[in-house]
Design an enzyme around this catalytic site. Structure first.
Site, short mmCIF file in Angstrom:
data_model
loop_
_atom_site.label_atom_id
_atom_site.label_comp_id
_atom_site.label_asym_id
_atom_site.label_seq_id
_atom_site.Cartn_x
_atom_site.Cartn_y
_atom_site.Cartn_z
N GLY A 341 66.02 13.35 76.06
CA GLY A 341 66.17 14.49 76.95
C GLY A 341 64.85 15.22 77.03
O GLY A 341 64.06 15.16 76.08
N GLY A 342 64.60 15.90 78.15
CA GLY A 342 63.37 16.66 78.31
C GLY A 342 62.16 15.83 78.00
O GLY A 342 61.97 14.75 78.55
N ASP A 343 61.34 16.31 77.07
CA ASP A 343 60.12 15.59 76.72
C ASP A 343 60.24 14.98 75.33
O ASP A 343 59.25 14.82 74.63
CB ASP A 343 58.91 16.53 76.80
CG ASP A 343 59.11 17.76 75.93
OD1 ASP A 343 60.21 17.93 75.38
OD2 ASP A 343 58.16 18.54 75.78
N GLU A 344 61.48 14.66 74.93
CA GLU A 344 61.69 14.10 73.60
C GLU A 344 62.10 12.63 73.69
O GLU A 344 62.96 12.27 74.47
CB GLU A 344 62.80 14.86 72.88
CG GLU A 344 62.38 16.24 72.47
CD GLU A 344 63.57 17.11 72.12
OE1 GLU A 344 64.63 16.57 71.77
OE2 GLU A 344 63.42 18.33 72.22
#
Ligand code: C2E
Ligand code: CA
Ligand code: CA
Length: 697
Positions: A341-344
């Site tokens: 998710g996101g930048d992970e």
């Protein structure tokens, strides 16, 4: 024989009555017609109830059937047909129509052979007609359903080896013909080579099973297009021949595609094509269960939010895709990558020892650094990686990820763009298993003197510190082993366990108690960092006012730094906080500006005294055009709002020069001053203040 000839009229009457057959007897010469009791009864009339008019039968016949019924009689009388056979409706006594089958013929002729007497029998076929009607309805509905579902019907006659395709079937295969009959080997010529054997076998199966067989296969149309179809087949036995195979065919290409897309979406991240979180969790659980040693990587992009906000979401998406590709390119074949998710991101590397994990982490970091930032103005990407080794099959997926996350936190705290390995022995960060221990230790430290006050000077650029005399107060925790633990590690843990407010209060009270006199005499001003929790503490100002009362420190001598993220997420609390600070003439700075949500809009809502530009935009400012543009945009807006700008993390002379050229007024960083115990700063400042005027630096 004699018996048979003796059968009299009564016998026939009885037989006709039992068979429910009505009899009529028509004398063509007189025009009279006799109707049997059963004939009348069929229409609901008792004996003698029907008036015997010559056209009684015609009167009772349904208007729509009259012409046909009469014609059938006339044709027979004219010698054109061997007998009368017609279906017609007759009116029942109660008004409804009774369907009858009328059969008869000439029974007597005159000497010239002209018919003079006709007889016939009549059967009630209402039930049969009803059944026919119902069947027709069912058929109509069936045809409609077929048409609606786009299903084609075909059959193959086993004896003649002929195949018949209806129009829809021909359409599905793209075969143009005017008749249903098609070459018997036509179907085979459409089969996709990979599905041919299975489809052919399935089409023979009904012969054995007598059940409906379903089969899905691909066909290749003449123009090369591949379509998915589904057929239902069954064998229809036939007494006269060897029977036939009856089948339907339906184009299921779209449904197949949707199915595949859904299956894909259930497992993969739409943007990067990597596994999604759910799929990764499942896979990790499976691998842990094998009890073979594996490594879990937690990869978090550094300052990705800033890129997203300044260069736009499209650039952010491109960057994420490029990072995903970069990560994939360094993975061994047995490893798996997911976007959580996101930048992970997360990696699962089976059979991975410590040396291999570190080598791989290095490769991933390098790949991220060379990934496409998604925009020409954006600076290079970087990541922080946490690695956890798992060998115990009792480890839960959540624990494994928490350990990797914990290590990732340590990598961030240590300065980002690096990796850290989780080890249960060393306290490492706010995440996972050690955070609670760390938070508890912080509480202890407040009591046993292991929490220390450090300070860092803030300079007016190009001027000596003595010109402005601002100091930011920074907390330090002395670990049990004497190691100095930086706040980047223990503050997030404190926040997570709800003791950040207590910690901030402790620091404010301690600093003001110790240095109240210095503040009062104007030797220096102090800036305190406030956590998000402190910001929304309704008793905060009662506390600050009380401490100021006790210590004699003036309101104007203290300032507060609130991070932009904390301000945005506690908007109302932050607004109130800023208002109360201004009433008391306390200074307020917006900290780490640019690292969080970074909407300039918020600046207009908070009338702060200063904006502190996040160090990540300063450290490479001499080399990065992107950073220069951001800093210049932020300082332009700050100027227009009348607040001053502080650049954090000035480490090199080049950066300082650039910032001065840009007109940034204040700065902070190792180049100007390294944090040291607050007492030392205060002592130095007090000593200088005591010097006679003119001797001051
Ligand atoms: P911050 O408010 O951004 O503080 C500046 C941090 O940057 C300090 O780290 C400082 O030592 C470091 N720094 C200053 N100049 C340079 C430089 O030139 N290069 C590098 N690499 N670093 C530099 P520190 O002391 O580790 O503090 C980290 C963060 O912890 C602070 O960031 C602040 O947000 C938080 N913090 C520190 N003390 C407190 C406190 O008492 N209460 C709360 N709530 N937060 C605190
Ligand atoms: Ca700060
Ligand atoms: Ca800061």
């Amino acid at each position: 024989m004699a018996d048979k000839q003796n059968r009299n009229g009564e016998f026939w009457e009885l037989a006709l009555e039992r068979a429910h057959l009505g009899v009529w007897d028509w004398d063509l010469r007189s025009g009279d017609c006799f109707y049997s009791a059963m004939w009348s009864q069929m229409l609901g009339y008792g004996e003698g109830e029907l008036v015997k008019t010559s056209d009684l039968w015609l009167q009772l016949t349904h208007p729509d059937d009259r012409e046909r019924a009469v014609a059938s009689g006339e044709r027979h009388i004219a010698g054109q047909t061997a007998f009368i056979e017609t279906e017609l409706r007759l009116k029942h006594k109660s008004g409804h129509w009774v369907w009858v089958l009328d059969r008869g013929g000439v029974v007597e002729r005159d000497t010239e052979g002209k018919p003079i007497r006709l007889m016939g029998v009549q059967t009630d076929i209402t039930k049969q007609k009803q059944a026919e009607h119902e069947l027709e309805q069912v058929n109509a509905r069936f045809r409609l359903a077929l048409a609606a579902s786009g299903t084609g019907i075909w059959h193959h006659d086993l004896a003649t080896r002929k195949s018949y395709w209806d129009e829809r079937t021909r359409e599905i295969f793209g075969f143009v013909a005017d008749t249903d009959e098609v070459p018997h080997d036509l179907w085979h010529s459409y089969l996709h080579p990979d599905d041919k054997a299975d489809a052919e076998r399935a089409h023979m199966a009904p012969l054995q099973t007598q059940k409906v067989v379903a089969v899905q296969y691909r066909i290749v149309k003449r123009d090369g297009e591949v379509r998915h179809v589904e057929s239902l087949l069954r064998f229809i036995a036939d007494a006269q021949s060897s029977g036939q195979i009856l089948g339907t065919v339906r184009d299921i290409t779209e449904a197949k595609q949707r199915e595949q897309e859904l299956a894909h979406a259930a497992h993969y991240d739409a943007l990067t094509g990597l596994l999604n979180r759910a799929a990764f969790d499942r896979l990790l659980a499976e691998h842990i269960a094998t009890a073979r040693p594996l490594a879990v990587f937690y990869v978090d992009l550094d300052y990705f939010k800033a890129l997203n906000d300044f260069a736009g979401h499209a650039a952010g998406d491109l960057a994420l895709k490029s990072v995903a590709e970069g990560i994939l390119s360094c993975l061994p074949p047995s490893a798996h990558a997911a976007r959580l998710g996101g930048d992970e991101f997360a990696l699962l590397v089976p059979d991975c020892d410590a040396r291999q994990a570190e080598k791989l982490a290095g490769a991933v970091l390098a790949a991220v650094r060379t990934a496409e930032p998604g925009s020409a103005v954006a600076r290079k990407l970087a990541a922080s990686i946490g690695i956890a080794h798992v060998a115990d099959r009792n480890t839960t997926v959540a624990d494994a990820l928490a350990c990797a996350d914990d290590a990732c936190y340590a990598a961030k705290a240590a300065g980002r763009n690096r990796f850290a390995v989780f080890s249960p022995e060393t306290t490492s960060g706010s995440g996972g298993l050690n955070a609670a221990r760390l938070a508890a230790d912080t509480v202890d430290a407040m009591e046993d003197g292991r929490l220390k006050l450090f300070g860092q000077e803030i300079h007016r650029l190009g001027k000596p510190w003595e010109d402005s005399r601002h100091v930011e107060v920074l907390a330090r925790l002395v670990g049990h082993n004497g190691r100095l633990i930086p706040p980047g590690e223990f503050i997030p843990a404190a926040e997570r366990f709800g003791i950040a407010s207590r910690l901030d209060r402790w620091i404010i009270r301690t600093a003001l108690s110790l240095h109240g006199p210095a503040l009062k005499s104007g030797v220096l001003t102090l800036g305190f960092n406030l956590s998000a929790q402190t910001l929304s503490d309704p008793q905060l100002w009662d506390f600050v006012d009380a401490v100021i009362d006790e210590t004699g420190a003036p309101h104007s001598g203290i300032g507060f730094e609130i991070t932009e993220t904390a301000a945005v997420t506690n908007f109302t609390a932050a607004e109130q906080f800023v208002r109360k600070a201004r009433e008391r003439r306390c200074r307020v700075s917006l900290d780490d500006f640019g690292a969080g949500m970074s909407s300039f809009e918020y600046l207009r809502r908070f009338p702060v005294d200063a904006i502190k530009i996040d160090g990540s935009f300063i450290e490479h400012i001499a080399q990065s055009r992107f950073d220069r543009e951001i800093v210049s945009a932020i300082s332009g807006i700050a100027r227009s709002l009348g607040c001053s700008v502080v650049a954090e993390k000035i480490e090199e002379q080049d950066a300082l020069d650039v910032l001065r050229d840009m007109g940034v007024a204040f700065g902070q960083g190792f180049l100007l001053h390294r944090p040291e115990p607050l007492e030392a700063i205060v002592a130095r400042a007090s000593a200088q203040a005591a010097l006679p005027v003119g001797r001051q630096a």
